[in-house]
Design a protein around this motif. Structure first.
Motif, short mmCIF file in Angstrom:
data_model
loop_
_atom_site.label_atom_id
_atom_site.label_comp_id
_atom_site.label_asym_id
_atom_site.label_seq_id
_atom_site.Cartn_x
_atom_site.Cartn_y
_atom_site.Cartn_z
N THR A 167 34.86 41.33 34.74
CA THR A 167 35.74 39.57 35.44
C THR A 167 34.44 38.93 34.87
O THR A 167 33.68 38.57 34.25
CB THR A 167 35.64 39.66 36.71
OG1 THR A 167 33.92 40.24 37.77
CG2 THR A 167 36.17 41.26 37.53
N ASN A 168 35.10 37.85 35.69
CA ASN A 168 34.09 36.39 35.25
C ASN A 168 32.73 36.23 35.60
O ASN A 168 31.80 35.45 35.64
CB ASN A 168 35.01 35.30 35.36
CG ASN A 168 35.20 34.62 36.58
OD1 ASN A 168 35.18 36.17 37.50
ND2 ASN A 168 36.01 33.68 36.88
N LYS A 169 32.82 37.06 36.63
CA LYS A 169 31.69 37.28 37.60
C LYS A 169 30.33 38.52 37.30
O LYS A 169 31.10 39.74 36.81
CB LYS A 169 31.42 37.12 38.97
CG LYS A 169 32.88 36.19 39.38
CD LYS A 169 31.85 34.66 38.92
CE LYS A 169 32.74 34.29 40.12
NZ LYS A 169 32.72 32.53 39.72
N SER A 170 29.44 38.45 36.42
CA SER A 170 28.42 39.57 36.04
C SER A 170 28.58 40.32 37.92
O SER A 170 27.65 41.17 37.32
CB SER A 170 27.18 39.37 35.90
OG SER A 170 26.21 38.71 36.58
N PHE A 171 28.34 40.03 38.84
CA PHE A 171 28.18 40.92 40.16
C PHE A 171 29.25 41.52 40.59
O PHE A 171 28.74 42.55 41.94
CB PHE A 171 26.82 40.20 40.49
CG PHE A 171 27.46 38.70 41.59
CD1 PHE A 171 28.51 38.62 42.18
CD2 PHE A 171 27.78 37.57 40.94
CE1 PHE A 171 29.65 37.65 42.66
CE2 PHE A 171 28.24 36.82 40.92
CZ PHE A 171 28.99 36.44 41.91
N PHE A 172 30.25 41.07 39.99
CA PHE A 172 31.21 42.22 40.52
C PHE A 172 31.73 43.12 39.21
O PHE A 172 32.26 42.12 38.32
CB PHE A 172 32.24 41.61 42.08
CG PHE A 172 32.38 40.68 41.83
CD1 PHE A 172 33.87 40.69 40.61
CD2 PHE A 172 31.92 39.64 42.72
CE1 PHE A 172 34.76 39.49 40.52
CE2 PHE A 172 32.94 38.34 41.66
CZ PHE A 172 34.53 38.45 41.10
N GLU A 173 32.94 44.11 39.82
CA GLU A 173 33.90 44.23 38.83
C GLU A 173 35.14 45.25 39.32
O GLU A 173 35.07 44.84 40.97
CB GLU A 173 33.55 45.23 37.96
CG GLU A 173 32.96 46.50 39.26
CD GLU A 173 32.32 47.82 37.82
OE1 GLU A 173 32.72 47.52 36.71
OE2 GLU A 173 31.79 48.74 38.49
N ASN A 174 36.55 44.90 38.79
CA ASN A 174 37.89 45.07 39.65
C ASN A 174 37.71 46.25 38.79
O ASN A 174 37.98 47.15 37.75
CB ASN A 174 39.06 43.98 38.68
CG ASN A 174 40.18 44.47 39.24
OD1 ASN A 174 40.24 44.54 41.07
ND2 ASN A 174 41.10 44.38 38.80
N LEU A 175 38.65 47.02 39.97
CA LEU A 175 38.64 48.61 39.84
C LEU A 175 39.54 48.85 39.60
O LEU A 175 40.63 50.38 39.99
CB LEU A 175 38.04 49.34 40.89
CG LEU A 175 36.25 49.34 41.37
CD1 LEU A 175 35.67 50.33 42.00
CD2 LEU A 175 35.49 50.01 39.80
N TYR A 176 41.20 47.98 39.98
CA TYR A 176 42.39 47.71 39.97
C TYR A 176 42.90 47.59 38.93
O TYR A 176 43.07 46.24 38.79
CB TYR A 176 42.58 47.66 41.28
CG TYR A 176 44.43 48.00 41.60
CD1 TYR A 176 44.83 48.94 41.63
CD2 TYR A 176 45.25 46.61 41.90
CE1 TYR A 176 46.46 49.10 41.67
CE2 TYR A 176 46.68 46.30 41.57
CZ TYR A 176 47.23 47.75 41.75
OH TYR A 176 48.13 47.92 42.30
N GLU A 177 43.62 48.37 38.32
CA GLU A 177 44.63 47.66 37.52
C GLU A 177 46.28 47.43 37.47
O GLU A 177 47.00 49.00 37.57
CB GLU A 177 44.35 48.54 36.04
CG GLU A 177 44.72 47.72 35.00
CD GLU A 177 44.99 47.75 33.48
OE1 GLU A 177 45.20 47.47 32.44
OE2 GLU A 177 44.50 49.06 33.54
#
Length: 290
Positions: A97-107
């Motif tokens: 994502t555009n944030k280093s402190f979270f990620e997206n687990l759903y595609e």
């Protein structure tokens, strides 16, 4: 005086400031005029043909007044199948994502229980009733926020999602969430307006620290609400009208985000996902037609 002028310049001339946003909105209006009219007409015909339940109308009124509404699967009579899918998503590889402190687990690649949740009748009635148009699904994400002890920056500070005049974000809890998980913090629409009225600088496209809020509105902390709850609880919120922040967590946090918007926008990039969710948005149009 120089500081005031700098603030004024930032509000109007910064990227995503008022002038940038106005130009983007005009371009959006030209590009999406036919789609906009079609969706407004669909909503208008739907309202004429069907009367929204009083319980749902009350929620729409609360959204208009406060900018948010807390609920649960049980309260709105929604399917709980999304909870089983959520457990499996935790093991997915995260997307950048555009944030280093979270990620997206759903595609998103096909319809499943996640998208079925987003298309349920009671939700669509509330969202279309609030937006006063046939809504479009703009984004679906299952966000994993990492525990951190960093200095707060970006969306860990207070901000508005000012890329649309109005929007709805559903923040869904797939698991129990406590204060240690760094719940989403938010201010209601009334308090948000008071802060902006005290200093129009806070309408700028920017992130604001706790201290900046305290300087202009010392008692703002008393107005903070937090999305703490049990699995299946969720928040319906217009994040363009309510200051919010999150990811200040001591433990890992999982939240699911569903974003619904009109097609007209102040930021042309914010519509980049509409083609991706075209089939789902076609289903919403069919729902309003029936």
């Amino acid at each position: 005086m120089n500081n005031i002028l700098k603030k004024k310049a930032f509000i109007y001339f910064a990227k995503h400031g008022k002038i940038y946003s106005l130009i983007s909105y005009v371009i959006s209006f030209i590009l999406n005029f036919k789609i906009h009219l079609k969706k407004k007409k669909l909503f208008g015909n739907y309202i004429k043909q069907k009367k929204i339940k009083k319980s749902l109308s009350d929620i729409i009124n609360e959204l208009n007044e406060k900018g948010y509404y807390k609920s649960s699967l049980e309260n709105l009579n929604l399917s709980n199948k999304i909870l089983d899918v959520s457990k499996k998503l935790v093991n997915n590889n995260g997307q950048k994502t555009n944030k280093s402190f979270f990620e997206n687990l759903y595609e998103f690649d096909k319809e499943d229980e996640i998208t079925n949740f987003a298309l349920q009748e009671n939700l669509l009635n509330i969202i279309s009733g609030y937006l006063k148009t046939c809504p479009t699904i703009n984004s679906i994400q299952f966000i994993s926020s990492n525990s951190n002890n960093e200095n707060y920056y970006s969306s860990m500070n207070w901000h508005l999602d000012s890329h649309h005049k109005k929007l709805i974000k559903i923040i869904f809890l797939p698991f129990d969430l406590t204060i240690e998980n760094g719940p989403t913090h938010f201010l209601d629409k009334i308090t948000t307006q008071k802060i902006i009225k005290k200093d129009n600088y806070f309408s700028a496209p920017n992130y604001f620290t706790d201290d900046e809020f305290k300087n202009i509105y010392p008692n703002y902390e008393n107005q903070i609400s937090k999305l703490i709850g049990k699995k299946g609880d969720f928040l319906i919120i217009d994040t363009s009208k309510c200051f919010h922040m999150g990811s200040r967590n001591a433990k890992n946090r999982y939240q699911m985000f569903f974003t619904y918007t009109p097609v007209l926008t102040f930021d042309l990039k914010s519509n980049k996902n509409l083609k991706k969710y075209d089939k789902l948005n076609s289903k919403i149009e069919k729902f309003l037609l029936t």
